[in-house]
Design an enzyme around this catalytic site. Structure first.
Site, PDB file in Angstrom:
ATOM      1  N   MET A  70       0.803  -1.215   0.000  1.00 51.28           N
ATOM      2  CA  MET A  70       0.000   0.000   0.000  1.00 51.28           C
ATOM      3  C   MET A  70       0.845   1.278   0.000  1.00 51.28           C
ATOM      4  O   MET A  70       0.302   2.375  -0.045  1.00 51.28           O
ATOM      5  CB  MET A  70      -0.907   0.019   1.242  1.00 51.28           C
ATOM      6  N   ARG A  71       2.163   1.124   0.045  1.00 45.30           N
ATOM      7  CA  ARG A  71       3.005   2.327   0.105  1.00 45.30           C
ATOM      8  C   ARG A  71       2.833   3.192  -1.140  1.00 45.30           C
ATOM      9  O   ARG A  71       2.833   4.418  -1.052  1.00 45.30           O
ATOM     10  CB  ARG A  71       4.473   1.950   0.290  1.00 45.30           C
TER      11      ARG A  71
END
Length: 699
Positions: free
Chosen positions: A279-280
């Site tokens: 999700m970065r």
């Protein structure tokens, strides 16, 4: 030339993505930094150093070594706590740009605790490192791909958490460390691991312009700067001030920018469609799009911001293996954004990178000539090396090969080239599917650079013993120190529970971990290997070993031999990408000068030993063991192998012989090299047959 007058940021010609990436991080350090990838001589370092002059001055608490903000001092600052008397007024200093050298130690990066004083006096004596110096400024890492992995991990952890933690034997210090992180690298010198690439918020690619006018302007401005840096900077002072004011305005606007539901869904849909891990990427895209809106002076994120954010934040996160080039399909990106587009009355123009003082508003700029194009601080960039494109020109046919025993029978589906004619050259065969290989390591215990292949005494790893420190104390071995001090407590007049420790009692830990090695491939590219299926399998095996070398942080090199001589196809390098590219284009055909290949490898290793004595080599010979061409080819090949063994070179032979009739020549070569011979099947990690992991020298 004065070193105190940096090259003006607004005088850099072109480099729009680079300038934009740096400016977005100046507006919002939460973006996570920027990694600049590009060939040598493309103004990467010049742009980074120029950026620091644009950053606003930093108010600091008087006398604080950790640059605490008077408006919000760090309550856990090692120089604190800061009393109200310390905070009012304070000092103001320019934002720092701190450079992290490639050879820096861990203590130099994070800071050092004086363990001797901690044990003897019971005080925390902490010497700040580069992370403390860079707090509220810029931390610049040139050639970040050459930095040791554990240092990159520490650096990126600090950047992500905004703080640095130093712990030594139960003594702990923590301080704030918020900075704009910029790394530069030349991909030809090796790649960063994907895990580390992902930790950089943005990545931009830079290359020298091929436009003649732009290159002329680069040279003109550079020469003007070198002749009188102060006068050159003065001509760009107005543009610099306007850009500085625009950064301040964008920072003030940033908290008021709204990331709407529509833009947020576009971000999530884009990351999902491009199959980005984790999700970065979504978070970085959201922060980048918000910074883009603030930079453009808007309070609402639009689709154009999302598109630009994707181009900066996603390409380096889509690599699935080390040989994938970073990139993004822009047509696919536009399709995704259109499918998930919110209702917007209009699309604003994309933001510019140079603010109100953009010299491009005047096509000729202060120096005359057009804008755009890269600035080269060290002179014009070299022309790129296209590498070995098609191999040498065909030579006149030689006589038939001098072979021992029957030739290797042709297997079904194979189409061998004529071994007997040196002029016959097969088209390069594609590499077979790579696979996970068994680990091959150098015997003994080395002291080379940290890696993941062979046993070595390193700063990281498990503790195997203790020793007296030679100079500065490294990692303390507490038990050994107490054991050394205990017998002398009566003589030293110990009273109470404290232990009286003197310098001669101190012991540091001896640790054993893994080192990286120099893996030198010696690849047979002669006519005996030219059967298409065989060469494809051989290339697949070498490619697999290259992947293994990449994961273990090795340097690699490649010597190939065919026709009448051997060639250093790839000098030792950290770039396995370059090795894979040379391997893909490797032609085959001609005789088999095995002795020449081994002797060339010996010379390469001799030179590398002088350059880097601590890095131990591993020679991997990929051949069927045949030797032809010239007088007594077999005798000369065996003699060359014995020379390598006499030099103490650890070797392994990958036996490429196929078919029902096997001559066993590769095994004989391995015996002369005093190393093992493994078949292509045995090279696989999942092979049923047993294979020793260490390269052992035969008795």
């Amino acid at each position: 030339m004065s070193t105190h007058t940096p090259y003006p940021f607004t005088a850099i010609v072109g480099m729009d993505d680079l300038r934009l990436g740096l400016l977005l991080n100046a507006v919002s350090p939460a973006v996570g930094g920027v990694l600049v990838r590009g060939e040598k001589g493309t103004a990467k370092s010049t742009a980074v150093r120029a950026l620091s002059a644009l950053l606003p001055p930093v108010p600091v608490v008087t006398g604080c070594r950790f640059s605490c903000d008077p408006a919000a001092p760090d309550p856990r600052c090692p120089d604190g706590p800061h009393t109200p008397e310390d905070v009012p007024g304070g000092d103001e200093r320019p934002a720092r740009m701190v450079e992290l050298p490639v050879g820096a130690s861990e203590d130099r990066l994070v800071g050092a605790l004086d363990i001797e004083r901690a044990l003897a006096e019971g005080v925390k004596a902490f010497e700040p490192g580069l992370l403390a110096d860079a707090h509220r400024g810029v931390l610049y890492v040139d050639e970040v791909n050459l930095l040791h992995d554990h240092l990159v991990d520490l650096l990126l952890d600090a950047a992500a958490m905004g703080a640095s933690h130093v712990e030594r034997e139960g003594v702990s210090v923590r301080h704030a460390a918020r900075f704009l992180l910029v790394g530069t690298m030349n991909p030809e010198e090796g790649e960063l691991r994907p895990q580390l690439l992902d930790r950089f918020g943005l990545t931009v690619e830079v290359a020298a312009s091929r436009d003649t006018d732009e290159r002329v302007e680069v040279v003109r401005r550079r020469l003007a700067y070198e002749s009188d840096p102060a006068a050159f900077a003065a001509r760009w002072a107005r543009e610099e001030q306007e850009l500085r004011e625009r950064i301040v305005a964008a920072r003030a606007l940033l908290p008021h920018v709204e990331l709407g539901e529509g833009a947020l869904r576009q971000i999530a849909a884009t990351c999902a469609a491009f199959e980005v891990d984790g999700m970065r990427a979504d978070i970085v895209m959201a922060r980048t799009a918000t910074a883009l809106a603030a930079w453009a002076g808007r309070e609402q994120v639009c689709s154009q911001d999302v598109r630009q954010a994707a181009l900066l934040a996603l390409p380096h996160r889509r690599r699935r293996n080390p040989f994938d080039a970073p990139g993004l399909d822009e047509d696919r990106l536009d399709e995704i954004l259109e499918q998930n587009a919110p209702d917007e009355p209009e699309q604003p123009e994309p933001p510019t990178t140079d603010g109100g003082g953009d010299p491009d508003e005047d096509p000729d700029g202060p120096d005359g000539g057009p804008g755009g194009g890269p600035n080269d601080p060290d002179g014009g960039p070299d022309d790129p090396d296209g590498g070995p494109g098609g191999g040498p020109r065909p030579e006149p046919a030689e006589g038939p090969e001098d072979t021992r025993g029957p030739s290797v029978p042709e297997q079904p589906g194979e189409r061998p080239a004529s071994d007997g004619a040196a002029g016959t050259e097969a088209a390069p065969a594609p590499a077979g599917e790579p696979f996970r290989t068994r680990m091959l390591s150098v015997p003994g215990v080395g002291e080379g650079a940290a890696g993941r292949r062979s046993r070595a005494r390193t700063a990281q790893g498990r503790t195997t013993g203790s020793r007296r420190p030679n100079g500065h104390l490294g990692r303390l071995h507490l038990a050994a120190t107490v054991q050394a001090a205990a017998p002398h407590q009566g003589i030293r007049g110990r009273s109470g529970r404290g232990l009286v420790v003197r310098r001669e009692d101190l012991r540091e830990a001896v640790r054993e971990g893994r080192e990286s090695n120099l893996v030198l491939f010696v690849v047979d590219a002669s006519g005996s290997m030219a059967a298409r299926q065989r060469m494809s399998a051989v290339k697949g095996a070498v490619l697999s070993l290259l992947l293994d070398a990449y994961q273990r942080r090795d340097k690699v090199g490649m010597v190939t031999f065919r026709r009448a001589d051997a060639e250093l196809t790839l000098p030792p390098t950290s770039s396995v990408d370059a090795a894979a590219a040379r391997l893909e284009k490797l032609p085959t055909g001609g005789r088999t000068p095995l002795a020449a290949g081994l002797l060339r490898a010996r010379e390469v290793l001799r030179i590398e030993r002088l350059r880097d004595p601590a890095r131990r080599p591993l020679l991997v010979a990929v051949t069927d063991g045949r030797a032809t061409g010239g007088p007594e080819p077999v005798v000369r090949a065996r003699h060359a192998a014995r020379l390598l063994a006499g030099d103490g070179i650890a070797s392994v032979v990958v036996d490429c012989e196929t078919g029902p009739v096997r001559l066993g020549l590769a095994g004989e070569l391995a015996g002369e090299l005093q190393g093992p011979a493994v078949t292509l099947a045995e090279l696989r990690a999942d092979a049923v047959s047993a294979l020793v992991k260490d390269v052992r020298r035969a008795a």
